[in-house]
Design a protein around this motif. Structure first.
Motif, PDB file in Angstrom:
ATOM      1  N   ASP A  81      38.485 170.493  95.991  1.00 35.50           N
ATOM      2  CA  ASP A  81      38.475 169.218  95.264  1.00 35.50           C
ATOM      3  C   ASP A  81      37.700 168.159  96.044  1.00 35.50           C
ATOM      4  O   ASP A  81      36.888 167.418  95.479  1.00 35.50           O
ATOM      5  CB  ASP A  81      39.908 168.737  95.009  1.00 35.50           C
ATOM      6  CG  ASP A  81      40.640 169.606  94.002  1.00 35.50           C
ATOM      7  OD1 ASP A  81      39.962 170.289  93.204  1.00 35.50           O
ATOM      8  OD2 ASP A  81      41.885 169.620  94.022  1.00 35.50           O
ATOM      9  N   VAL A  82      37.949 168.095  97.349  1.00 41.70           N
ATOM     10  CA  VAL A  82      37.234 167.132  98.198  1.00 41.70           C
ATOM     11  C   VAL A  82      35.752 167.484  98.259  1.00 41.70           C
ATOM     12  O   VAL A  82      34.876 166.612  98.214  1.00 41.70           O
ATOM     13  CB  VAL A  82      37.845 167.106  99.610  1.00 41.70           C
ATOM     14  CG1 VAL A  82      37.044 166.182 100.528  1.00 41.70           C
ATOM     15  CG2 VAL A  82      39.301 166.655  99.561  1.00 41.70           C
ATOM     16  N   ARG A  84      33.996 168.998  95.992  1.00 40.15           N
ATOM     17  CA  ARG A  84      33.369 168.630  94.715  1.00 40.15           C
ATOM     18  C   ARG A  84      33.003 167.145  94.698  1.00 40.15           C
ATOM     19  O   ARG A  84      31.947 166.765  94.174  1.00 40.15           O
ATOM     20  CB  ARG A  84      34.308 168.952  93.549  1.00 40.15           C
ATOM     21  CG  ARG A  84      34.483 170.433  93.271  1.00 40.15           C
ATOM     22  CD  ARG A  84      35.273 170.671  92.003  1.00 40.15           C
ATOM     23  NE  ARG A  84      35.553 172.083  91.825  1.00 40.15           N
ATOM     24  CZ  ARG A  84      36.729 172.656  92.097  1.00 40.15           C
ATOM     25  NH1 ARG A  84      37.734 171.901  92.541  1.00 40.15           N
ATOM     26  NH2 ARG A  84      36.915 173.941  91.922  1.00 40.15           N
ATOM     27  N   GLU A  85      33.869 166.320  95.252  1.00 35.25           N
ATOM     28  CA  GLU A  85      33.574 164.891  95.314  1.00 35.25           C
ATOM     29  C   GLU A  85      32.351 164.638  96.194  1.00 35.25           C
ATOM     30  O   GLU A  85      31.484 163.826  95.854  1.00 35.25           O
ATOM     31  CB  GLU A  85      34.783 164.134  95.857  1.00 35.25           C
ATOM     32  CG  GLU A  85      36.010 164.179  94.943  1.00 35.25           C
ATOM     33  CD  GLU A  85      37.209 163.512  95.573  1.00 35.25           C
ATOM     34  OE1 GLU A  85      37.074 162.995  96.704  1.00 35.25           O
ATOM     35  OE2 GLU A  85      38.283 163.488  94.941  1.00 35.25           O
ATOM     36  N   ASP A  86      32.278 165.330  97.332  1.00 36.24           N
ATOM     37  CA  ASP A  86      31.118 165.173  98.218  1.00 36.24           C
ATOM     38  C   ASP A  86      29.850 165.690  97.552  1.00 36.24           C
ATOM     39  O   ASP A  86      28.763 165.124  97.727  1.00 36.24           O
ATOM     40  CB  ASP A  86      31.365 165.925  99.530  1.00 36.24           C
ATOM     41  CG  ASP A  86      32.477 165.298 100.359  1.00 36.24           C
ATOM     42  OD1 ASP A  86      32.785 164.112 100.131  1.00 36.24           O
ATOM     43  OD2 ASP A  86      33.046 165.987 101.221  1.00 36.24           O
ATOM     44  N   ALA A  88      29.237 165.642  94.352  1.00 33.68           N
ATOM     45  CA  ALA A  88      28.841 164.632  93.373  1.00 33.68           C
ATOM     46  C   ALA A  88      28.081 163.494  94.054  1.00 33.68           C
ATOM     47  O   ALA A  88      27.075 162.990  93.514  1.00 33.68           O
ATOM     48  CB  ALA A  88      30.079 164.098  92.651  1.00 33.68           C
ATOM     49  N   ARG A  89      28.527 163.101  95.247  1.00 37.30           N
ATOM     50  CA  ARG A  89      27.812 162.050  95.986  1.00 37.30           C
ATOM     51  C   ARG A  89      26.436 162.539  96.433  1.00 37.30           C
ATOM     52  O   ARG A  89      25.465 161.772  96.440  1.00 37.30           O
ATOM     53  CB  ARG A  89      28.649 161.603  97.185  1.00 37.30           C
ATOM     54  CG  ARG A  89      29.807 160.703  96.820  1.00 37.30           C
ATOM     55  CD  ARG A  89      30.402 160.046  98.049  1.00 37.30           C
ATOM     56  NE  ARG A  89      31.158 160.998  98.844  1.00 37.30           N
ATOM     57  CZ  ARG A  89      32.455 161.236  98.691  1.00 37.30           C
ATOM     58  NH1 ARG A  89      33.142 160.586  97.756  1.00 37.30           N
ATOM     59  NH2 ARG A  89      33.092 162.104  99.451  1.00 37.30           N
ATOM     60  N   GLU A  92      24.089 162.389  93.505  1.00 38.91           N
ATOM     61  CA  GLU A  92      23.705 161.000  93.253  1.00 38.91           C
ATOM     62  C   GLU A  92      22.652 160.546  94.262  1.00 38.91           C
ATOM     63  O   GLU A  92      21.674 159.869  93.900  1.00 38.91           O
ATOM     64  CB  GLU A  92      24.947 160.117  93.338  1.00 38.91           C
ATOM     65  CG  GLU A  92      24.683 158.656  93.020  1.00 38.91           C
ATOM     66  CD  GLU A  92      25.947 157.822  93.086  1.00 38.91           C
ATOM     67  OE1 GLU A  92      25.831 156.581  92.985  1.00 38.91           O
ATOM     68  OE2 GLU A  92      27.045 158.399  93.244  1.00 38.91           O
ATOM     69  N   ARG A 142      27.460 168.820 103.011  1.00 42.98           N
ATOM     70  CA  ARG A 142      27.792 167.612 103.764  1.00 42.98           C
ATOM     71  C   ARG A 142      26.814 167.300 104.887  1.00 42.98           C
ATOM     72  O   ARG A 142      26.720 166.144 105.307  1.00 42.98           O
ATOM     73  CB  ARG A 142      29.197 167.766 104.348  1.00 42.98           C
ATOM     74  CG  ARG A 142      30.286 167.755 103.296  1.00 42.98           C
ATOM     75  CD  ARG A 142      31.620 168.174 103.848  1.00 42.98           C
ATOM     76  NE  ARG A 142      32.684 168.004 102.867  1.00 42.98           N
ATOM     77  CZ  ARG A 142      33.853 168.621 102.904  1.00 42.98           C
ATOM     78  NH1 ARG A 142      34.115 169.458 103.892  1.00 42.98           N
ATOM     79  NH2 ARG A 142      34.765 168.415 101.966  1.00 42.98           N
TER      80      ARG A 142
END
Length: 211
Positions: A81-82, A84-86, A88-89, A92, A142
């Motif tokens: 989950d974490v 996936r958030e990274d 998405a960033r 972007e 990351r």
């Protein structure tokens, strides 16, 4: 204020005492102490029975295994989950930078593969069972991909001031190509894990049929 601190301190001391009473060391020492009392009642300890009981209690407390704190529970799905958030960033960020055409196509393929692996569903359920695959994906998203793009932008600026040397665009394209190959390798490993699982189930069914 003093009374409040004293109350908390007393509660902490009481908690430690209660914890020791319930500990393995106290239980083992008490069991050995009971043996000492039995020896005393049998007339073996004689006048030195307090020393015998205390000595056996201490021996029992020493040989008892130490208390072990249980490790905190970790949910591997939370890591995804974490991640996936990274991711998405990262998407972007990459959408805001200008890349050469060849590197841009590499970037698109890489992001598509990362997105497919991280998409919630059964593929992610397979991924989460392979820590090495999660680590490789996490490292690329990351650190590796942002580093590739950032060093390209900085090197390109210097190259404009002092032309010559190897092309920053060529380095970037090669770097993204290597990361794509790594992602393909991760995907192949996951596919192989599923194939082994299928083969194991086939062997199990065959063995069950023979028995």
């Amino acid at each position: 204020m003093a009374t409040s601190r004293g109350g908390r301190s007393g509660g902490g001391a009481a908690g430690r005492v209660l914890g020791y009473l319930e500990s393995r060391k106290n239980l083992a020492g008490s069991a050995c102490g009971v043996v000492g009392l039995g020896l005393t009642l049998a007339g073996v300890a004689g006048a030195y029975w307090p020393v015998v009981v205390a000595g056996l209690y201490g021996a029992g407390a020493l040989i008892a295994p130490p208390e072990r704190a249980a490790p905190p529970p970790f949910d591997p799905s939370e890591e995804l989950d974490v991640l996936r958030e990274d991711f998405a960033r990262l998407r972007e960020y990459l959408g805001e930078v200008e890349l050469p055409e060849a590197a841009g196509s590499r970037r698109a393929g890489l992001l598509e593969l990362y997105g497919a692996l991280l998409e919630p569903g059964w593929v992610a359920e397979v991924l989460v069972t392979e820590p090495e695959a999660v680590h490789a994906l996490s490292r690329a998203i990351r650190r590796d991909v942002p580093e590739c793009v950032d060093t390209y932008n900085r090197t390109r600026w210097w190259n404009r001031l002092t032309p010559g040397g190897e092309s920053p665009e060529r380095h970037l394209e090669r770097q993204l190509g290597l990361l794509f190959e790594e992602a393909e390798s991760v995907t192949a490993d996951l596919r192989e894990a599923e194939a082994r699982r299928q083969q194991t189930h086939t062997a199990y069914l065959e063995e069950r049929g023979r028995s």
